[in-house]
Scaffold this motif. Structure first.
Motif, short mmCIF file in Angstrom:
data_model
loop_
_atom_site.label_atom_id
_atom_site.label_comp_id
_atom_site.label_asym_id
_atom_site.label_seq_id
_atom_site.Cartn_x
_atom_site.Cartn_y
_atom_site.Cartn_z
N LEU A 9 0.81 -1.21 0.00
CA LEU A 9 0.00 0.00 0.00
C LEU A 9 0.84 1.26 0.00
O LEU A 9 0.63 2.15 -0.82
CB LEU A 9 -0.95 -0.01 1.20
N LYS A 10 1.79 1.38 0.94
CA LYS A 10 2.65 2.56 0.98
C LYS A 10 3.84 2.29 1.89
O LYS A 10 3.79 1.41 2.74
CB LYS A 10 1.87 3.79 1.46
N PRO A 11 4.93 3.05 1.73
CA PRO A 11 6.08 2.88 2.62
C PRO A 11 5.80 3.51 3.98
O PRO A 11 5.01 4.44 4.11
CB PRO A 11 7.21 3.62 1.90
N VAL A 12 6.46 2.97 4.99
CA VAL A 12 6.38 3.54 6.34
C VAL A 12 7.65 4.34 6.57
O VAL A 12 8.75 3.79 6.55
CB VAL A 12 6.23 2.42 7.39
N ILE A 13 7.49 5.64 6.78
CA ILE A 13 8.63 6.54 6.95
C ILE A 13 8.69 6.97 8.42
O ILE A 13 7.93 7.84 8.85
CB ILE A 13 8.50 7.79 6.04
N THR A 14 9.57 6.33 9.19
CA THR A 14 9.79 6.70 10.59
C THR A 14 11.29 6.73 10.83
O THR A 14 12.08 6.33 9.97
CB THR A 14 9.15 5.67 11.54
N GLU A 15 11.69 7.20 12.00
CA GLU A 15 13.12 7.23 12.32
C GLU A 15 13.71 5.82 12.34
O GLU A 15 14.79 5.59 11.83
CB GLU A 15 13.33 7.91 13.67
N LYS A 16 12.99 4.88 12.92
CA LYS A 16 13.49 3.51 12.99
C LYS A 16 13.59 2.88 11.61
O LYS A 16 14.57 2.22 11.30
CB LYS A 16 12.58 2.67 13.89
N SER A 17 12.59 3.10 10.76
CA SER A 17 12.65 2.51 9.42
C SER A 17 13.76 3.14 8.59
O SER A 17 14.37 2.47 7.76
CB SER A 17 11.30 2.65 8.71
N MET A 18 14.07 4.40 8.81
CA MET A 18 15.17 5.04 8.09
C MET A 18 16.52 4.51 8.57
O MET A 18 17.46 4.38 7.79
CB MET A 18 15.12 6.56 8.27
N ASP A 19 16.63 4.17 9.86
CA ASP A 19 17.87 3.57 10.38
C ASP A 19 18.07 2.17 9.81
O ASP A 19 19.20 1.74 9.59
CB ASP A 19 17.84 3.51 11.91
N ASP A 20 16.98 1.45 9.57
CA ASP A 20 17.07 0.09 9.03
C ASP A 20 17.46 0.05 7.56
O ASP A 20 17.85 -1.00 7.05
CB ASP A 20 15.74 -0.65 9.22
N LEU A 21 17.38 1.18 6.86
CA LEU A 21 17.73 1.19 5.43
C LEU A 21 19.20 0.82 5.21
O LEU A 21 19.54 0.21 4.20
CB LEU A 21 17.46 2.57 4.83
N GLN A 22 20.07 1.18 6.15
CA GLN A 22 21.49 0.88 5.98
C GLN A 22 21.78 -0.62 6.06
O GLN A 22 22.77 -1.09 5.51
CB GLN A 22 22.32 1.62 7.04
N THR A 23 20.91 -1.39 6.70
CA THR A 23 21.09 -2.84 6.79
C THR A 23 20.28 -3.59 5.74
O THR A 23 20.23 -4.82 5.77
CB THR A 23 20.70 -3.35 8.19
N GLY A 24 19.66 -2.85 4.82
CA GLY A 24 18.90 -3.49 3.74
C GLY A 24 17.51 -3.91 4.13
O GLY A 24 16.94 -4.83 3.53
N LYS A 25 16.91 -3.22 5.11
CA LYS A 25 15.55 -3.53 5.55
C LYS A 25 14.64 -2.38 5.17
O LYS A 25 14.93 -1.21 5.46
CB LYS A 25 15.49 -3.77 7.05
#
Length: 97
Positions: A9-25
Motif C-alpha cells: 500500500l505505501k512505505p512507512v517513513i519513521t526514524e526507525k525505518s530510516m535507520d534500518d535502510l542501511q542494513t537493507g531492511k
C-alpha cells in the motif's frame, strides 16, 4: 491472486525505518489479508529486487478523541522486507538516507 499494487500500500517513513535502510531492511504498509509469500512476490515484481526475508506484524489502531467523542483509527499490517546481499537497493528510498 491480487495485484502487487493492492498488496503493497505505501512505505512507512519513521526514524526507525530510516535507520534500518542501511542494513537493507525496508518497511511497508501492506494489505491485512496478505501473507508473507504474497508480499515477497509483490515486492520483487514492483521493485525488481531479491527478497531474503519478510517479517510481518499486525498493528492496532489508536484511540482518538475529539472533544467528548471517542473513535478509533483502523488496524493495519506492517511488513519489514530484508533484501539479499547481492540485490540492488529500492530506488524510492535512495534519497532518504
Amino acid at each position: 491472486m491480487k495485484a502487487a499494487q493492492d498488496i503493497i500500500l505505501k512505505p512507512v517513513i519513521t526514524e526507525k525505518s530510516m535507520d534500518d535502510l542501511q542494513t537493507g531492511k525496508y518497511t511497508f504498509k501492506v494489505a491485512k489479508d496478505a501473507n508473507k509469500s504474497e508480499i515477497k512476490k509483490a515486492v520483487e515484481q514492483l521493485f525488481g529486487v531479491e527478497v531474503a526475508k519478510v517479517n510481518t506484524m499486525n498493528c492496532s489502531g489508536r484511540t482518538k478523541r475529539v472533544g467528548r467523542y471517542v473513535g478509533k483509527t483502523s488496524d493495519w499490517k506492517k511488513a519489514i522486507i530484508t533484501l539479499t546481499e547481492g540485490s540492488k537497493a529500492i530506488e524510492f528510498f535512495e534519497g532518504m538516507v
